[in-house]
Every structure is written in structure tokens, then in C-alpha cells.
Design an enzyme around this catalytic site. Sequence first.
Site: not given
Length: 307
Positions: A243, A278
Site C-alpha cells: 500500500k 492479507r
Amino acid sequence: MVEAPPPSPWPARRHGLRFGRPVPGAQRSKDGWWLAWRGAAVMGVVNVTPDSFSDGGRWAGPEEAVEAGLRQAQAGALFVDVGGESSRPGAEGVPEAEELRRVLPVIEGLSGHGVRVSVDTVKPAVAEAAVAAGACLVNDIRGLNDPAMRRVCGDAGVPAVVMHMQGEPRSMQRAPRYRDVVGEVEAFLLERVELALADGVPGVMLDPGIGFGKRLEHNLALLAATARLAGHGLPLLVGASRKSLIQDLVGKVPPQARLPGTLALHLRAAQLGAAMLRAHDVAEHAQALGVLAAVSGAERRAEETGG
Ligand code: HH2
């Protein structure tokens, strides 16, 4: 008086998720089927989308996507998360029929091989069809705000990931605002858990939603609060893989080159008690977590023997 620090939750902490139906590896008990694990497990990511921020368009067709998911499961993923709609900042929604066309063959293929599949969707009809095709977990970035989503999970006996997001993917990064980000996210998650359990959802995993309507300082505050958020007796999922907070911290770097930053964030989250990470790079996570567990175990034994 200075208080002693709490004992490290790593690597001994046990986690469990309750299902209302049989799932590979879950044990039958009087209140359902429990899947139990120790330390942080990995949820692999297979996005069957043209536009996901780091793996969009990566798989030419469902067969390639199934193969990628199988590789992740073989590398140790406890779940493989299959998504057919990108939620990257600025993303537009995908029609239901198109999302179904993307995810169903992949879910069928993976669950047919005994892989535990989670479906990453905000649409109750997609979740329902995905579960009928073999998915055993619903990953809802809207935090089960739609009662129909809670009903689908409750009726099918599948647990859910309840994630926090401020706003909508289309606009969420424009001006995220919090007075107390950790307190607000925690209160939101606990409120949604109550609703979910009251509606018969058998189990819930919490997720602070890294990058979803959050600035760097919000993401860091939430990651620093991992032990607190993991302290509610429910497994905590952390999803920081590739991210943009990583480049906010270290300077411009494309998503596919963010594995080192991802591992730093995820390993710290694991040490602080996260139950699930994740991740797009499953084998690399499995290696790093295995090494961390071994070193932490050696440290613990040395402490116990006064070494
Ligand atoms: N992040 C993404 C998607 N789904 N679900 C949960 N529970 N937590 C997350 O942090 C999370 C999520 C975004 O990552 P990705 O799936 O790789 O990208 P895209 O949304 O562009 O498909």
C-alpha cells in the site's frame, strides 16, 4: 511505580474462527466448526480485475488465477481472498454480473482443490453466489453495513471480515478526518461485530482498513494500536500489502517493489498480535514469519532459562 510490560503475544497466541458449516481443517464442536491457528497466518490475494492497484490484469484468465491461488495455498496461505472489484482510491464500482463472471470460476476452481477461499466483495448477491460456489469467508470492506450481507453470512454459516473504511473508494483519500482515529475505528468495529453476531454471523475477524480513508498518520496510529485492536478476543486482520503508506514513508516506489516495506509492517503487526496478514506475496511472508517465530522462540527459551 513502573509496570512490567505485558508478555509478548508472539508467537504463542492462539486464534480461532467459528464457521456454521464444515471447512477444511476446522474441528467440529458443539457450537459449530472452529478453525484454529497460532501466531499470524497469511491470507493470499488473487484479484481478478483489470485495475487493481498492484496486481490488476495479472492473470490472463480464470485458469491462471486458480493456479496463482493454488501456489499461494501451497506456500501456506490459510485463506485465499478472491476479488473481482478493485477498491483502490478512485476506483469505480463494477456491475454485479461482471463481478460474478470474474470471481465464480476462480472460486469454484480453488475450493474444488480444497483451498479455503474468501470472497472480497461488498455485494450481498455476489457473496451469496460465491459461498454457493465454495467460498467459506466473506471479506466486506464496507464492514457488513448492509443487513442483507449479514443475512447472507448468517444463513450460509460463513464468518466475515469486518473492515473499517471512511467514505467510498471513489473519494476516500480526498480529506480523511478523525478526532481519535484508533478510538473511532475500534468503536465502529465493535458496533458492527455486535450487529453481525446478533444476525447470526458465526464468526468475525476485525480489520482497521489500512489505506481506506486514512492518511499516513492515521495508518501509523492504527498499526501502532495493533495490540489494543487485537485485544477484543477476535482475530485481527492487517492488510498493508504494497500500500501507498510505504512510499509515504520512504519515497516513491512502485507497488510491485514494496515487499520490503510490506514485510516490515506485517512482521511488526504479527509481533503485536495480528492473527492474519492479507498479502500478495505469500511465500515471502511464510518465510519471514517462520524465521521470526524461530528467533522469538529462541529468545523466549533464553529468557526462561536466564540465558
Ligand atoms: N485491501 C484491499 C482490498 N481488500 N480487504 C481487507 N479486509 N483489508 C484490506 O486491507 C484490503 C481488502 C486493497 O488491496 P488489493 O486487493 O490488492 O487492491 P484492489 O482493491 O485495487 O483490488
